[in-house]
Structures are given as C-alpha cells and as structure tokens.
Scaffold this active site. Structure first.
Site, short mmCIF file in Angstrom:
data_model
loop_
_atom_site.label_atom_id
_atom_site.label_comp_id
_atom_site.label_asym_id
_atom_site.label_seq_id
_atom_site.Cartn_x
_atom_site.Cartn_y
_atom_site.Cartn_z
N HIS A 452 67.71 -27.68 -57.51
CA HIS A 452 68.45 -26.95 -56.47
C HIS A 452 69.95 -27.05 -56.66
CE1 HIS A 452 64.70 -26.12 -55.06
NE2 HIS A 452 64.45 -27.29 -54.54
N GLU A 688 57.79 -0.77 -53.94
CA GLU A 688 57.71 -2.23 -54.15
C GLU A 688 56.27 -2.70 -54.31
OE1 GLU A 688 59.75 -4.18 -50.91
OE2 GLU A 688 58.95 -2.81 -49.43
N ASP A 712 59.77 -7.58 -54.36
CA ASP A 712 58.34 -7.47 -54.08
C ASP A 712 57.58 -6.85 -55.24
OD1 ASP A 712 57.75 -8.67 -51.59
OD2 ASP A 712 58.98 -7.14 -50.63
N CYS A 759 67.22 -2.01 -54.91
CA CYS A 759 67.89 -2.89 -53.96
C CYS A 759 67.39 -4.34 -54.03
CB CYS A 759 67.76 -2.35 -52.53
SG CYS A 759 66.07 -2.07 -52.04
C1 PEP Z 1 62.62 -6.13 -52.36
O1 PEP Z 1 61.43 -6.40 -52.13
O2 PEP Z 1 63.10 -6.11 -53.51
C2 PEP Z 1 63.54 -5.82 -51.27
C3 PEP Z 1 64.77 -5.41 -51.50
O3 PEP Z 1 63.08 -6.04 -50.02
P1 PEP Z 1 63.01 -7.49 -49.35
O4 PEP Z 1 63.64 -8.45 -50.29
O5 PEP Z 1 63.70 -7.36 -48.05
O6 PEP Z 1 61.52 -7.67 -49.24
MG MG Z 2 60.58 -5.99 -50.18
#
Ligand code: PEP
Ligand code: MG
Length: 822
Positions: A452, A688, A712, A759
């Site tokens: 960590h 995702e 995801d 994202c």
């Molecule tokens: C993802 O799954 O990449 C995403 C941007 O959504 P979250 O991280 O909020 O699940």
């Molecule tokens: Mg997600």
C-alpha cells in the site's frame, strides 16, 4: 526566437545581495521586452518558497507559475558575479541563470546546464569568462562541452565498427538497457560514439544522453581482454534489433520494478522502485504511536461489550475512509479499506479474543493477541502477496486497539519539516496521518511494489522506494539524503554533484508539470492534428467546479450514486434538481454526462435496503436495481430533465447487459421526459459487460453514444473481482482480451455512426491513453488531477502511431506485452 543572446548577459556584475543579482537579470529581461518588471517580484517570491541554488556556483531564479502572464517571450538572462554572492544556506552563486519561461523551449538550456553542473572546471570557465558569447554558446548547445563530462571519454578505442540505429524510437530506454546488460557481461571497456558525443556502453544514462535516434550512425569500439568477443556480440545484437518485444514484456512482468541506472558519489541503499520522482531532504524515521493497556480485567461482560463497540466504531471509520478514498482515487485504492473491514468481521479471530476475555484478560490485550497471532502466520507465508497482507491485518487490528487503549501522543513521531520519511512499512492508516506537503519521499525497509505504501505514494505522486532492507532504519534522523525513485536508490550524505544532478531532475520534472498545468485549457490535439476530448469523472458539485479549473472539457461521468451516500434517505427530486443545476452552471456551457444511479456491487446504501447478494457484482446492480426500484429511477430522471434547460446534459445508463434493459430504461426515460415537458437529450450507455460488447451493433442503433467502463469490463471479462486483494493487480485493463472487446465496440459504433468514450481507470493510464485512442476512442474521461497530464501526453503523440500500437496490442499475448509496446 533566440532565448539566450549576448545582450541578456551581464558580465562581471557588481551586486551586493541575491535580490540585487535577481534585479540585474530582471533589468536585462525588461530592457529586451521579454517580461514585465513585476516578474522580478515573482522571482523573489519563488526564492522564499524554494532556494534555486543548483550547485557549482550556479543558481536559476525563476518566477512562480501564477505570474506567467507577466512573461512576453520565453527568455533567459545570465548575471555573472565573479566573486560570488551569498545565495542562502551557505551557498555562493557566481552564475545566475534567470529563467522567464512561457513555454518549454528553455528545457534544452536546462539540459546543457546539467552538463555544466557536473563539471566544476566548466562552471568556473563560464563564471570567469570575459566573452558573453562563450556563455551563450555553451548553454544553447552551439558549442560542444570544453571537455567530456566526468566519467566519459572522447576517444574511440582501437577496434570497432560502425552501425546505423534501426528502430522507431532510436536508442531509447529499452534497447539501451539491452545494450547495457550485454556490455556488462564483458570485462572490456566499450564506447559508443554518436557524432562528437561518446557514451560508456555500460551506463544507461550515458547511452540515453547520446540522443541517438532512428537512422543515426554510431561507432562502437572496445578495449580489453574480451574486446573482440564483446564487439561481435554487440554487432549481432544490433543486427537482431537490440530488443525482442516479447522478451522485454516477459522481463517487465517478472521484474515489476525495473530500476534505471544512476551514479551517485554518496552512500547508496538500493530497493525496489515503487513510485518515480526525486526528493532532496533530510531523513525522518517514522515511529508508530505507543499504545498501552492493562493485561487483565475482572469484568468480562464489560470487556466483551467494549470490544464489540470498538469493532463497530472501527468498522464505521473504515467505511468513511473507503468513501473518501473512493471519491478521490477510485474503487481500486478504496478497496484496501473494504479488506480491512473484512478482517474485523473474522468470526474466528473475534471468538479467539472472546475466549481470552472470558479467561480474565482485558479486551485490548485479548484483541491484540488475536490479530497479531494471525498476522504472524500470514507474514510467514511463501506467497509474497499473502505475506504482504499481514501489514493490513495489523493495521486493521491497531485501529480497534487504539479505541480500546491509551494512545501516547509523541510529538516526534510525525514529521514537522519537509523530509524523506523512512519506515519499516507503512500501513494505509499511517499514511492517512501524514502531511503530504511535508513528506517528499517514502522509503520502507520491507514491502514490495504492490504494497500500500507503493499504491499510495503513486497516488500522491511522491517518489518511493520499498524493500530496502533493515539498514534504512539505522539512518540517523536529519541526515541529508536524496531519494531517486526511478533508480530505486536512497543516497545518504550526497555530494555536491549528486545534489546538482538531483536538483536538475527535480527542476525538469516541475517544469514539465508547470507546462502541463499552463496548457491545461488548450485542446488535446495530437501531433497529426486529431482532437481527443479530455473530460472529467466527478461525483459532487465541488468537483464540477474543479473540473473546469483543471482544464476538463466537460464531464464524461457524473457518478450520481455519490449523491446518495452518507445519508439516511435518498435525495429528493428537488435536492437532486439543485445539485444538477448547480453543476450545469459551474460547467458554464460545457456538457455533462449524468450517469443514472449505479448502486450494488461494492456500492451499498443502507437505507435502500438492497438485497444481500452472494456475488454482489453479479447481482442486482446498476440499471437492474433501478428497473426494480422504478420510483427511485423516475425521481432521478425527473430531476435530470428539470435541470436540462440549464445546460447541455446527456443521460447514461450503467451496467446494461441486455437489450430488454435498455428498451425498458429508454421507455421510462421517455415517459418522464414527456411528463416534465423537457426537450429530448442525448442518451448513451456504459459498455462494461461483455454481453453488451457482443450485442454492440444492436445497442448502437438505440443510443447516441457509448462510454466504456474499463473497470467493470475488465473484471467481468477476466472474471477477477476488481477489489480482490490478490487478483486486482492482474485485472489490468490493458489485457488484449479487454482491448479486443473495446475494439469490437468501437467498430460497431463506427458502423452505426455514434461516438465512443472511455471513463474507467485506464483512460488516464499513459499506456491506456495511447491504446484507447489508437483503437478509436474519441473522449477520455479521467479523474481531475489527471486531466492536464493526459492532455499533455496526447499533444506529444500522433494518432497514427497510437493506431499502430493499438493494432499490435490487439495481437499481444498479455497485458505486460501490451505495456511493453508503448
Ligand atoms: C467502470 O466500470 O469503468 C466505470 C467507470 O464505472 P464505475 O467505476 O463507477 O463502476
Ligand atoms: Mg462500472
């Protein structure tokens, strides 16, 4: 335009103080029309926060980034003070190189200055010359160094051969490393000449300094017992291309923290590179606070109750930390604290403590014994990752212990001044107590690159070296030191030239960061003129404001679930309306993608009474939850549509896996829009889940855009829980399996004429930026601190080159092989 010319040089200046020396340089720059006089104040302001003395009599005063407006053209003025002037901290400056930098053109001069810094005679020559042209020529690079920098020689050896460097990037880090590794297997001295620069083939830095690009002709020569053998081997290596991609990738995977080579005069302790960067500061030995408690207690019932309460309170603290870190750094980093919560729920460990309490032990004593016994077993495991988790168990255990016992506050245990902090290992809770402004670097005796300490150091952007061995714990507090994160080295009692080398590296780094920040509002145009939009991931109103300040061209992902946390009930329609309206106002015309509620998985809201799931990530998550809690969904959609007149917004659904879900979500959305009487808005969906990828051609006909949730998508494609303490590291979004899914998505979108953004975390990863844009992703949505760096990176690369890398990445065997390509 020339940055340094003879009229910007004051030879043999007479000045009475550092301020006067700076004023002389400022006068020269003002007279040449390069700066407004106010920039002088800015230079003095900089000296108050950081002394700009570099070493060997050279200082480089420069203004603060906020005052860059006062610069008309990038320029450098040099004031030569032959007798020297006191520059503070006992240093005497003789050559004052004052920098007014509007852009990065001055970096060449800084780099030439590095060579001068490493050479006392050369620094002296410039500090005493009567000819301003000598200084100009040396610093602009028009004149070759008077002599080779220390440690390098100018002459070739007797036998050798010529060869032309062949490879897209020339003699860059990887082939140069291969060459160094090969050269080191021979006892002969080996030199590589490129033009008039000569490098020692056994020094990576020396080779890189040649700057030998593709097509450069170099001469390799050697001298010594096995010189001929060495030359044959090096010739063969050049012919073979010096680097084998697959081998390089395997090596990178096997050696998680390859260190570059650096030469220092001071005593060095080497460890494993965990976060790059450079720190120059005294050593501080971190001491954990002392916790004291009674061993025995005769009120077992009360002790049981105390333990229960402490466990509960610690659990709550971890929940708060989890949410805080989730917001700042995303789920992967926050997951550490979920793992800590798991430890505190361990029934067998709690039972062991209960048994001790019933035998007359105090809650604190019983608990400490219980968690330490288990941590000792973990620490003894062969698997280094499991062994590493012992640190977490002790950390979680101490959190409870602190609530059960007396904690002795010792003023000397936390640093009060800037320092390089040394510890045996740091737990996430230790790190949370540290002031990141004071801790300039981190060193640990134990720990590895996945510890960590490493993760946190990287997220704080401070250099760190781990696994240095117990000897670091012996270093006296206050000892001057340099921490070279990239080389994995701590230098104790550095020499003047060590310091100079480190300062220049630091200045280069800061200059880079400042340039990134300064250009953060400019669009990200690749070198071949393609525009990629860089937008922000946000979760609250304050972040909407920060996103604009940081150069975000909009919001690519508003995680609305964060508007629902830390509350006793869901926010009402009006509350949500106020928030969305505030955000649109803060964005001032830039678009926001509002993702509808994505709860479930690791994001729970107690008041929503969510079902207990055996596999929460495979359960009622995201859109599935909203479709089965339609009231909640409709309330959110009403608020979004009511806010939609205030600025451009788009709606995006999370976790769509089937067409029927999209149809249902769209039907409800349209009903709500008509009820509210709002204009239509663009509707998109997250990609995702692998099933959404496979059905992307069908989905693409139904939505206006896709945004790839790589976090995801990776966990579902590789079947690796994104929070799993052991697997999360392997769940790399750069795995070719994930990239092929992204490629398929983009092709389906192109076919349907819709755009694709990304994202997830890899959108801000330097390799991810190359590969995603190369695959055709048009918009990268990243955390706010990453915006400027991602834009800067895009500006330095061509989309064509990225496409080439992406095409090769799709054919790679694993994520390490992909990472070795960029
Ligand atoms: C993802 O799954 O990449 C995403 C941007 O959504 P979250 O991280 O909020 O699940
Ligand atoms: Mg997600």
């Amino acid at each position: 335009m020339a940055i340094l010319t003879s009229d910007l040089i004051a030879l043999n200046a007479t000045v009475a103080s550092k301020a006067e020396a700076i004023a002389t340089a400022v006068d020269l720059l003002v007279a040449a029309g390069k700066i407004d006089p106010g920039y002088g104040e800015s230079m003095l302001g900089r000296e108050k926060v950081a002394n700009t003395f570099l070493g060997n009599g050279i200082a480089i005063p420069h203004g603060l980034p906020k005052d860059r407006e006062l610069i008309n053209d990038t320029a450098i003025a040099v004031v030569q003070v032959r007798d020297g002037i006191d520059w503070g901290n006992g240093d005497t400056a003789r050559l004052i190189v004052a920098i007014a930098a509007k852009s990065d053109e001055h970096l060449t001069i800084l780099s030439n200055l590095t060579d001068v810094l490493g050479d006392a005679d050369e620094a002296d020559r410039l500090a005493t010359t009567d000819d301003a042209g000598v200084i100009v020529a040396r610093l602009t690079g028009a004149e070759a160094p008077a002599k080779a920098p220390a440690g390098e020689a100018l002459d070739d050896f007797g036998s050798g051969f010529d060869v032309t460097i062949d490879g897209a990037h020339g003699l860059h880090a990887r082939p140069a490393t291969a060459l160094v590794d090969l050269a080191k297997t021979f006892t002969a001295d080996i030199r590589i000449r490129s033009g008039d620069k000569v490098a020692n083939a056994k020094s990576l830095i020396s080779l890189l300094k040649l700057g030998a690009g593709d097509g450069t002709s170099v001469h390799v020569s050697a001298e010594g017992a096995d010189a001929e053998k060495a030359l044959d081997a090096i010739r063969a290596a050049f012919e073979a291309g010096l680097e084998d991609e697959e081998e390089a990738a395997n090596e990178a995977a096997a050696r998680p923290a390859p260190a570059t080579v650096a030469n220092y005069d001071g005593r060095t302790i080497t460890g494993i590179t965990s976060s790059p960067g450079m720190a120059i500061a005294p050593v501080f030995q971190f001491a954990r606070e002392r916790i004291t408690f009674e061993t025995d207690a005769d009120d077992a019932a009360l002790q049981l109750e105390k333990l229960d309460q402490a466990l509960h309170a610690a659990h709550q603290q971890l929940e708060d930390l989890y949410k805080e870190v989730w917001k700042k750094s995303g789920p992967a980093k926050a997951g550490i604290f979920r793992a800590h919560q798991e430890f505190l729920e361990d029934p067998e460990m709690i039972e062991a403590a209960h048994t001790q309490i019933r035998k007359g032990r105090s809650a604190a004593f019983a608990w400490e014994q219980a968690y330490n016994e288990r941590a000792d077993i973990l620490a003894g495991m062969k698997d280094p990752i499991l062994a590493g988790r012992a640190v977490d168990l002790r950390d979680a255990g101490r959190r409870v212990l602190r609530l059960l016992a007396e904690v002795e506050k010792d003023e000397t245990r936390l640093p009060q001044e800037p320092c390089i902090l040394v510890a045996d290992d740091l737990t996430p809770s230790d790190t949370a107590q540290l002031d990141p402004h004071l801790v300039q670097g981190l060193c640990t005796a134990s720990g590895g690159p996945t510890s960590h300490t490493s993760i946190i150091a990287r997220s704080l952007d401070i250099p760190a070296v781990v696994g240095m061995g117990a000897s670091v714990l012996e270093i006296e507090v206050g000892k001057p030191a340099i921490l070279d994160g990239a080389s994995g080295v701590l230098v104790i009692d550095p020499s003047e030239s060590d310091r100079a080398q480190a300062r220049v590296a630091l200045i280069d780094l800061r200059a880079r960061r400042e340039i990134e920040q300064r250009d953060c509002y400019k669009p990200a145009l690749t070198t071949d003129g393609e525009r990629i939009e860089v937008v922000a991931n946000i979760s609250d109103l304050a972040e909407a404001r920060h996103a604009v300040d940081a150069g975000g061209e909009g919001v690519g992902l508003l995680r609305t679930e964060f508007l629902f946390v830390n509350r006793d009930e869901a926010p009402s329609e009006n509350e949500q309306l106020d928030i969305y309206t505030g955000m649109l106002e803060a964005m001032n015309g830039l678009p926001i993608i509002i993702r509808t509620l994505d709860v479930g998985g690791d994001k729970e809201m107690p008041y929503l009474r969510m079902p207990v799931e055996d596999n929460p990530f495979l359960g009622e998550r995201g859109i599935r939850f909203c479709l089965s809690h339609e009231d909640l969904f409709r309330t959110q959609l009403r608020a979004i549509f009511r806010a939609s007149s205030k600025g451009p917004l788009r709606i995006m659904y999370p976790m769509i896996s089937m067409l029927s879900e999209l149809e249902e979500a769209r039907r409800i959305t349209e009903e709500v829009r008509l009820e509210v009487g709002a204009d239509p808005v663009e509707i998109g969906m997250m990609i995702e889940i692998p099933s959404a990828v496979m059905m992307a051609p069908e989905f693409a006909r139904e939505v206006d855009f896709f945004s790839i949730g790589t976090n995801d998508l990776t966990q579902y494609a590789l079947a690796m829980d994104r929070l799993h303490p052991k697997l999360a590291k392997l769940a790399d979004g750069m795995h070719p399996a994930v990239l092929r899914l992204i490629d398929r998505t983009v092709r389906a979108a192109d076919e349907a004429g819709i755009w694709v953004g990304a994202c997830g975390g890899v959108a801000a990863d330097p390799v991810g930026v190359r590969v995603l844009t190369g695959l055709g992703v048009k918009e990268l949505s990243v955390s706010i601190p990453s915006i400027a760096a991602v834009k800067a990176q895009l500006r330095e690369q061509s989309l064509e080159e990225n496409r080439d890398i992406a095409a090769r990445a799709l054919k790679a065997a694993d994520a390490a092989a992909v990472r070795a390509l960029a």
